[in-house]
Design a protein around this motif. Structure first.
Motif, short mmCIF file in Angstrom:
data_model
loop_
_atom_site.label_atom_id
_atom_site.label_comp_id
_atom_site.label_asym_id
_atom_site.label_seq_id
_atom_site.Cartn_x
_atom_site.Cartn_y
_atom_site.Cartn_z
N GLN E 26 0.83 -1.20 0.00
CA GLN E 26 0.00 0.00 0.00
C GLN E 26 0.87 1.25 0.00
O GLN E 26 0.60 2.21 -0.73
CB GLN E 26 -0.93 -0.01 1.22
N VAL E 27 1.92 1.23 0.81
CA VAL E 27 2.81 2.39 0.86
C VAL E 27 3.44 2.62 -0.51
O VAL E 27 3.48 3.75 -1.02
CB VAL E 27 3.89 2.18 1.94
N ASP E 267 12.69 7.70 6.00
CA ASP E 267 11.42 8.16 5.44
C ASP E 267 10.48 6.99 5.18
O ASP E 267 9.30 7.01 5.51
CB ASP E 267 11.72 8.93 4.14
N LEU E 268 11.04 5.90 4.61
CA LEU E 268 10.23 4.71 4.35
C LEU E 268 9.68 4.16 5.67
O LEU E 268 8.51 3.80 5.77
CB LEU E 268 11.06 3.63 3.64
N LYS E 273 5.25 2.83 9.00
CA LYS E 273 4.69 2.87 10.34
C LYS E 273 3.31 3.52 10.33
O LYS E 273 2.37 3.04 10.96
CB LYS E 273 5.63 3.64 11.27
N ALA E 274 3.21 4.59 9.58
CA ALA E 274 1.92 5.28 9.48
C ALA E 274 0.88 4.36 8.86
O ALA E 274 -0.27 4.31 9.29
CB ALA E 274 2.08 6.56 8.66
N ALA E 278 1.68 0.41 13.42
CA ALA E 278 2.50 -0.27 14.41
C ALA E 278 3.93 -0.29 13.89
O ALA E 278 4.21 0.14 12.78
CB ALA E 278 1.99 -1.69 14.63
N GLU E 279 4.79 -0.81 14.72
CA GLU E 279 6.20 -0.88 14.34
C GLU E 279 6.37 -1.81 13.13
O GLU E 279 5.98 -2.97 13.17
CB GLU E 279 6.97 -1.44 15.55
N PRO E 280 6.88 -1.30 12.02
CA PRO E 280 7.01 -2.16 10.84
C PRO E 280 8.26 -3.05 10.92
O PRO E 280 9.16 -2.80 11.70
CB PRO E 280 7.15 -1.17 9.70
#
Ligand SMILES: Nc1ncnc2c1ncn2[C@@H]1O[C@H](COP(=O)(O)OP(=O)(O)OP(=O)(O)O)[C@@H](O)[C@H]1O
Ligand SMILES: Nc1ncnc2c1ncn2[C@@H]1O[C@H](COP(=O)(O)OP(=O)(O)OP(=O)(O)O)[C@@H](O)[C@H]1O
Ligand SMILES: CC(C)C[C@H](N)C(=O)O
Ligand SMILES: [Mg+2]
Ligand SMILES: [Mg+2]
Lengths: 318, 293, 238, 238, 375
Positions: E26-27, E267-268, E273-274, E278-280
């Motif tokens: 998605q990112v 940045d990634l 995370k956004a 949660a913590e990716p």
């Protein structure tokens, strides 16, 4: 009698036409057909003979591995591999049945889980035999008469033959002596004995036939996936799904298991694409609904309803 | 053979066996009275685990304290399931009930999946890895606690079944449902009660286990269910004390098999003993046989 | 006549789509021993099942002690004081005979008098005392029948329904059982007794009903029926 | 007269209880032998031992001179024994016809002949019009007849009937008696357990009385029923 | 508008991972579309859930094959991606591997299959490169014997096999070697046996769940070693949360981490995370990577023709992403595999810290692991 064969002919025609009508949807159809065949084969032991097994994935796995390893390791083509798989499955069923048929009802069912799980562990850990956890790829297959066995069309015809063959066999057996022996054993072993039937032999034969047919489907499944891993092939949930399909459709009926396959695989397919993560939840709810409203399975409940109504009418005037 | 290691293994087997027994008794009870193979049993244990995780993260209390909420909730849940699902299937063939519980298992697991997501959850308690030294043997505090809970649960259940009028009614219902109705026992209530107790016991097991293990929504339930079956059959259906024996046998066999034979066949050892006992004594180790139909 | 304790009014009964009893009525008054006789399959057991709430009523109504009978809750009828001793016996097979009997007396009133009742039924069927530690499933058919009757009595019911209590009993025991039933009736217990053996029923009953193919065709005092030609021909083999 | 069935010193024990105690029995073709005795005398157990459902602790069973003692029940059925059960056990889920097809297949592997045999058996017992009804819906009398039809479809040489007349009303009883008499007239040997004395008197060529597992009297019906020991143990006095 | 096919495990056994891949993709999707899509066309995903079963995945792949998608991404488990790869080759559908690490997937003969992430061999070698580095850096601490414990499914078994041969090649001695059936949760008898074998290195391959139970039981039993490596389980951020202090010092191999010294990583990390809330972990990054690679291929192909897309994938070279740079190469018996650099993370003070290779690391290794009693 003849009604059964009319329905059968209808199904056969449907099966023959389908790939031309929906050429893009063959793998779903293969899955439906495999489950129809498996569930019908399961039903020989589970429905007709009353030996509810939750271990049939063992036969699927056996069939798939025999065909795959035969091809990959020994170069034996599937058309020899499948009969060998069936024979070995019958042998396995014989040993298995000898061991566990003294158990009644739920005990037998639980023992099948145990046997199948033990076999799964053997398949995983004995990598000299099965390639172990890493699995086996079928990367080449012979091409009889130029037919590419990897093609979905070829697999469709194999699966169709498997499903229709199994259903036809059950349709024939159900009205023959063996069919009646199985029914008798299912209903009451003592009465069966009083009718001159050897319950253990009957159960063994039913289980062997059931296992052998399931293994044939397993062999086709292996070719369909072209990659075999013990966790997939001997999967407990696969055993459960096979039993589920048959029970939902209607145990001890000729077409019930196939109907169950259409419903469950079809619904599974639709749910998977429409409900995303909730798909198994919806599937569970579907099972519950069917169970609550058709406790004996779709087709069995239908037949029963018709029979009851007819009888009720015939005696109303008495 | 190294005796300290051996003793250590035996004691671990005992303790694990206690946990298995705890998972098994609820199933034994339900199986014994309702003749239902409850395939959702392990999922209730997992529910218990999530309950404890939620309780712990919401209030910050010790996860064991979740029992206060989880047990009554499980009881009510079990009663509702019995009322709305199982009680409608009493006339149906037994496989149908089995199917229904499979459906329940899928529903519970996948609801958890939707709510919690697929990752394993656990609680991090300071005593998770603490042991008591008994001679040269270390005893896990958490396992010991689980063992005590097993003992308490089974004693309570036994007292209930043998000393109370309702307990007798449960036994009568198990033996002949219509017969029980005819002597004035509300067998629907008994079935609800029994299923509620069964789910409560499963949930207790979940709470007892969470400090040690982890919860995940869909994979763990069936594993617990299978263990519970083995325990149940080893002991004999419907015999709650025998569940302890069944659990202990399973625990010892698995631990010794893993330690001294081959670790990868761990689950097979239990299953082999399970099959052997089934075949030699179809009524379980402590079951009685009645020949006449 | 006193208000009847059991009053079946114009009921249709059956199973699923099937109706097997049509517009049947019967009543049992306080202290009465009433027989219900009729051919096989005429619907006698069906009526008893409806009375004890095992099956529903399609039409009409059944009142026990002035209150309506609802279906599918036989235990409620037991609690209201109705003991049904069914044909299949429905014993607790893996339990001992003694436990079977004790379980007959789980309701509060019955429990208070449990030991006394036990002594009474054991006096009635001495075999029961002999077999008290045997498991019910191991008894012979006739012995099981005795346990079933005894268990019904343990309820200290206000009324008894008996479905062919003599089935499978040796003649000597049948005679005793019939005598016992009369004795129980003499204590003031109303009884509805279903039997094949019309002669024996008419010997002990106060009144009787005759059911044929789901319809009540005759009723009257035992004496009248004994004299009735139709009864004599069809049921007494005279 | 040559013996069709012969049992020597037949003994069955359950734990400490000797249910069948050194019983001797022989049956000739066409003969009707009745086994009577109080409840729990061991009649059913004796049947079980003769037909292979229970392994005797001692003794021997011969069918036409052949030792069948160790054979499982289904083998004995194949050799010509057929039995009914005291508590009837139809295949509940199957129709009446299919119930009878099961045994009919024993001697007629082909579907068509088997069905013909089954239908004629149903016809003989008067259930032909019920062929398509589910067996679970039959009433007692019809269940009994179904049991008989199932036994007949086996085309046996000897028939063991365990209380097939219990619970029948007089007309049905008379029918059954006539039916059995016809059968024996055709040469079928019959062993029956029965509490209905009237039937025993009319049917039996030879009566064996069991009490506590042992034979206490045997002989012609009249002789046996006037034997004081039998009256005392079984019949009772008015 | 261009549609890219995705087959992912959103339900069933592997949903844990499927969700992470979904978030990563998605990112990437947002990034691609915010930057004007591909040649001005917006990109969308046609997602099919395989419910963690191979037969569903191939059904989906065929369905997607019949649709207008230039290429497909999928799936997580090797037992699912394996059969998919076969079909992709036969049907000539370009397949970019989403999460599977099984070597066989990018063996010669699979022209249509591309993998930008690591494979099992890369993971195994990275562990032993790290062990070698520790040997060199700490010559006084013995680092010789290895104890292996792994689940019996395909990936752990394959990684264990590689570890076995690496160990032999590099002069380590395997003193304990055990597998367990997935789902087992009492490891004490095995761990007890390890106690007497006293390995210097514990090399464990556990899925997330087992990993939690294993570390607790290691502490309980008192089993420690100079290096404790736990693959897969220990890479998840939640692992630290759930095992607390017990997971300190554990090392694990990944192909991306939030503190790796690449351009754009930070940045990634923020964006991942956004997205997931949660913590990716590196799984999200792999999902991101797969889609970025796919988009790059489409861009280079300038067409949605599958053959041209395949050609473009084949030609990708030095494509820079915040996860890694990508070049699809044929080497060492692999085809269309990106020889990605793997990283070793160590759990230090409750966080994953990249400690190897040195040039990319954000912290120093803590070595050796102290005994439990001395922590
Ligand atoms: N469970 C059932 N389902 C369907 N039909 C039934 C059921 N039980 C009984 N019947 C039918 O109902 C009718 C009446 O049966 P019932 O048992 O009431 O007769 P009865 O008078 O008690 O006979 P008997 O003397 O044989 O006991 C019979 O025709 C029987 O076939
Ligand atoms: N499986 C068994 N286990 C223990 N005891 C048994 C078993 N079967 C029968 N018995 C006992 O054996 C004795 C004989 O029983 P059986 O059933 O043969 O009697 P019966 O003569 O047929 O009686 P009825 O006329 O009441 O049917 C009884 O005392 C019974 O309790
Ligand atoms: C199961 C595996 C595929 C996970 C592995 N740790 C990976 O990096 O991909
Ligand atoms: Mg009746
Ligand atoms: Mg008897």
């Amino acid at each position: 009698m003849s009604r059964v064969w009319i329905i059968f002919a209808g199904l056969a025609v449907l099966g023959l036409v389908y790939p031309f009508a929906m050429p893009g949807m063959l793998s779903v159809a293969v899955t439906v057909l495999l489950f129809a065949g498996w569930a019908t084969a399961w039903d020989i032991a589970g429905g007709w003979c009353g030996q509810v097994s939750l271990g049939h994935a063992a036969f699927v796995g056996l069939g798939a591995y025999v065909v795959a390893l035969g091809q990959v390791e020994l170069g034996v083509p599937p058309w020899f591999g499948l009969p060998v798989a069936a024979a070995l499955a019958a042998g396995l069923a014989w040993c298995w049945g000898r061991l566990t048929f003294s158990l009644a009802g739920p005990y037998f069912t639980l023992s099948t889980i145990a046997v199948a799980e033990i076999l799964r562990m053997v398949a995983i850990n004995e990598d000299w035999l099965t390639g172990g956890a890493i699995g086996v790829f079928i990367s080449t297959l012979p091409e009889p008469f130029g037919i590419d066995l990897f093609s979905r069309e070829a697999q469709y015809w194999m699966a169709l033959a498997f499903a229709l063959g199994t259903i036809a066999l059950v349709a024939i057996l159900s009205e023959r002596r063996f069919g009646y022996r199985m029914r008798a054993v299912r209903e009451d072993e003592n009465s069966a004995m009083a009718a001159g039937i050897d319950p253990t032999a009957t159960k063994l034969h039913a289980f062997m036939l059931s296992g052998a047919l399931t293994a044939v489907g397993g062999g086709i499944y292996g070719i369909f996936l072209s990659y075999l891993e013990p966790h997939v092939m001997f999967y407990l949930f696969l055993s459960v799904q096979i039993a589920l399909t048959s029970i939902i459709g209607g145990r001890g009926t000729v077409f019930g298991p196939a109907a169950g396959a259409v419903l469950l695989v079809g619904a599974g397919e639709i749910f998977r694409t429409t409900f995303a993560q909730a798909n198994l939840l919806i599937y569970g709810i579907l099972i519950l609904i069917v169970v609550l409203f058709f406790p004996r399975g779709l087709v069995a409940e239908l037949i029963r309803g018709v029979a009851r109504r007819r009888y009720a009418q015939s005696t109303q005037g008495e | 053979m190294d005796t300290t290691a051996f003793l250590q293994n035996v004691s671990n087997g005992f303790l694990i066996g206690g946990v298995y027994a705890l998972i098994g008794i609820g199933l034994t009870l339900v199986f014994g009275v309702m003749r239902t193979i409850n395939f959702a049993h392990g999922d209730f244990t997992v529910l218990g685990m999530y309950g404890a995780v939620a309780f712990n993260s919401a209030i910050g209390w010790d996860p064991y304290a979740a029992l206060i909420v989880a047990v009554p909730a499980a009881f009510i849940g079990g009663v509702l399931i019995e009322r709305f699902v199982l009680s409608r299937l009493v006339e149906a063939p037994p496989e149908t009930t089995l199917l229904a519980t499979l459906g329940l298992s899928l529903i519970i697991g996948n609801c958890l999946l939707l709510i919690w997501g697929p990752e394993p959850e656990s609680v991090n308690v300071p005593y998770a890895a603490t042991t008591l030294a008994v001679g040269s043997v270390r005893v896990s505090v958490v396992l010991l606690a689980a063992g005590l809970m097993t003992l308490a649960a089974i004693t309570a259940l036994w007292l209930f079944l043998s000393r109370t009028e309702t307990g007798r009614a449960v036994k009568a219902t198990a033996s002949n449902r219509l017969g029980a109705e005819l002597v004035g026992i509300d067998t629907r209530r008994i079935h609800s009660l029994v299923f509620g107790l069964g789910t409560s016991l499963a949930v207790i097991a979940g709470v007892a286990l969470i400090p040690l293990l982890f919860a995940n929504p869909t994979n763990l339930g069936p594993i617990f269910t299978l263990k519970a079956f083995v325990v149940t059959v080893l002991g004999g259906l419907g015999n709650v004390w025998a569940a302890i024996a069944g659990g202990l046998i399973l625990g010892i066999v698995e631990v010794l098999g893993t330690a001294y034979l081959a670790s990868e066949y761990r689950d097979a050892y239990g299953l082999i003993v399970f099959l052997a006992i089934l075949l030699l004594r179809p009524e379980g180790l402590f079951g009685r046989t009645t020949k006449r139909a | 006549m006193d208000e009847p304790i059991l009053d079946v009014r114009n009921v249709d009964l059956g199973y699923g789509a099937l109706t097997v009893v049509y517009g049947a009525s019967l009543s049992v008054g306080p202290g009465e021993l009433v027989g219900l006789v009729g051919g096989n399959g005429s619907g006698k057991s069906t009526i008893l099942r409806a009375v004890s709430g095992m099956i529903g009523q399609k039409k009409g109504e059944i009142r026990f002690d002035g209150e309506r009978v609802a279906d599918s809750r036989p235990h409620r009828m037991a609690r209201r004081g109705l003991a049904h001793i069914p044909m299949g016996r429905q014993l607790f097979g893996e339990m001992t005979v003694r436990d079977n009997l004790l379980l007959g007396a789980t309701l509060p009133e019955a429990r208070a008098k449990r030991d006394q009742t036990l002594a009474e039924v054991e006096a009635l069927f001495p075999d029961l005392a002999r077999f008290s530690e045997a498991r019910a499933a191991e008894l012979s058919g006739g012995q099981q029948q005795m346990v079933a009757i005894a268990r019904g009595l343990m309820l200290r019911p206000r009324m008894l329904l008996m479905d062919e209590p003599s089935l499978g009993l040796a003649p000597i025991v049948v005679k005793e059982a019939m005598r016992a039933i009369r004795k129980v009736a003499n204590t003031g217990m109303p009884i509805l007794l279903v039997e094949q053996n019309v002669k024996q029923v008419l010997d002990i009953a106060d009144r009787a009903y005759v059911l044929e193919n789901g319809r009540m065709v005759l009723d009257g005092t035992a004496e009248d029926l004994r004299g009735d030609d139709r009864v004599r021909r069809a049921y007494l083999g005279i | 007269m040559p013996n069709l069935l012969k049992a020597n010193d037949l003994t069955v024990r359950f734990g400490g209880l000797t249910a069948v105690d050194s019983v001797e029995l022989s049956v000739a073709p066409g003969q009707v032998v009745a086994l009577i005795g109080p409840n729990g005398a061991g009649k059913t157990t004796c049947f079980d031992a003769l037909t292979g459902f229970v392994q005797p602790d001692a003794g021997r069973v011969e069918l036409e001179g052949r030792d069948v003692t160790g054979l499982p029940p289904f083998e004995r059925t194949r050799l010509g024994m057929a039995r009914t059960f005291q508590t009837e056990r139809p295949f509940e889920d199957l129709s009446v016809l299919r119930n009878v097809l099961v045994p009919a297949f024993l001697r007629h592997p082909g579907r068509a002949e088997a069905e013909a045999v089954a239908r004629s058996a149903l016809h003989r017992v008067g259930l032909a019009d019920r062929a398509d009804q589910p067996a679970s819906d039959l009433n007692l009398a019809r269940r009994r007849r179904l049991e008989l039809a199932k036994a007949l479809a086996l085309e046996p040489r000897i028939l063991f009937l365990d209380e097939v007349m219990a619970g029948l009303n007089p007309p049905a009883l008379a029918e059954m008696i006539k039916f059995l008499r016809d059968l024996s007239g055709e040469g079928m040997a019959i062993v029956l357990v029965e509490h209905i004395l009237e039937a025993v008197m009319q049917l039996a060529d030879h009566v064996v009385v069991l009490a506590s597992g042992a034979v206490i009297a045997e002989g012609k019906p009249d002789a046996v029923t006037s034997d004081p020991a039998v009256i005392e143990a079984y019949l009772g006095t008015e | 508008e261009i549609s890219i096919g995705v087959v992912n495990s959103l339900s069933g056994a592997f949903a844990t991972f499927g969700e992470r891949y979904r978030d990563g993709m998605q990112v990437a999707l947002d990034e691609i579309n915010e930057n004007g899509g591909i040649d001005g066309e917006t990109v969308s995903l046609v997602v099919r859930d395989d419910a963690s079963e191979a037969r569903n995945a191939i059904t989906s792949l065929e369905e997607l094959g019949g649709m207008d998608v230039p290429l497909v991404l999928g799936s997580y488990a090797s037992s699912i991606t394996g059969p998919m790869a076969q079909i992709a080759n036969r049907r000539e559908v370009p397949l970019v591997v989403l999460g599977s690490a099984d070597d066989a997937i990018t063996k010669p003969g699979s022209e249509w299959v591309f993998r930008a992430k690591h494979n099992t061999t890369i993971i195994g070698e990275t562990y032993f490169d790290f062990f070698d580095a520790m040997r060199t850096a700490h010559p006084d601490t013995e680092l010789q014997s290895v104890g292996m414990l792994y689940g019996n499914s395909a990936f752990p078994t394959a990684l264990a096999e590689i570890a076995r041969s690496e160990a032999e090649e590099r002069g380590y001695e395997v003193v304990a070697d055990n597998s367990y059936d997935q789902g087992v949760s009492d490891f004490r008898p095995i761990l007890n046996n390890f106690l007497s074998a006293e390995p210097d290195i514990l090399f464990l391959v556990n899925y997330a769940d087992d990993g939690i139970a294993i570390i607790r039981q290691m502490a309980e039993v008192g089993l420690s070693a100079s290096i404790i490596a736990i693959d897969t389980a220990a890479a998840l951020p939640a692992y630290i949360e759930q095992t607390g202090d017990l997971s300190e010092y554990v090392v694990t191999a990944v192909d991306w981490s939030k503190d790796v010294q690449y351009e754009g990583t930070q940045d990634l990390y923020e964006r991942l995370k956004a997205q997931s809330g949660a913590e990716p972990s590196f799984y999200e990054a792999e999902g991101y990577l797969a889609l970025m690679v796919a988009a790059e291929a489409l861009r280079q192909a300038g067409s949605t023709d599958r053959t041209e897309v395949r050609e473009a994938l084949d030609g990708i070279s030095d494509f820079q992403t915040p996860v890694t740079s990508v070049t699809f190469e044929d080497y060492d018996g692999f085809q269309n595999q990106n020889p990605i650099q793997d990283l070793i993370l160590q759990i230090q003070d409750g966080a994953h810290v990249t400690i190897y290779p040195e040039e990319l690391s954000a912290g120093d290794p803590r070595f050796p692991v102290p005994a439990w009693s001395e922590r």
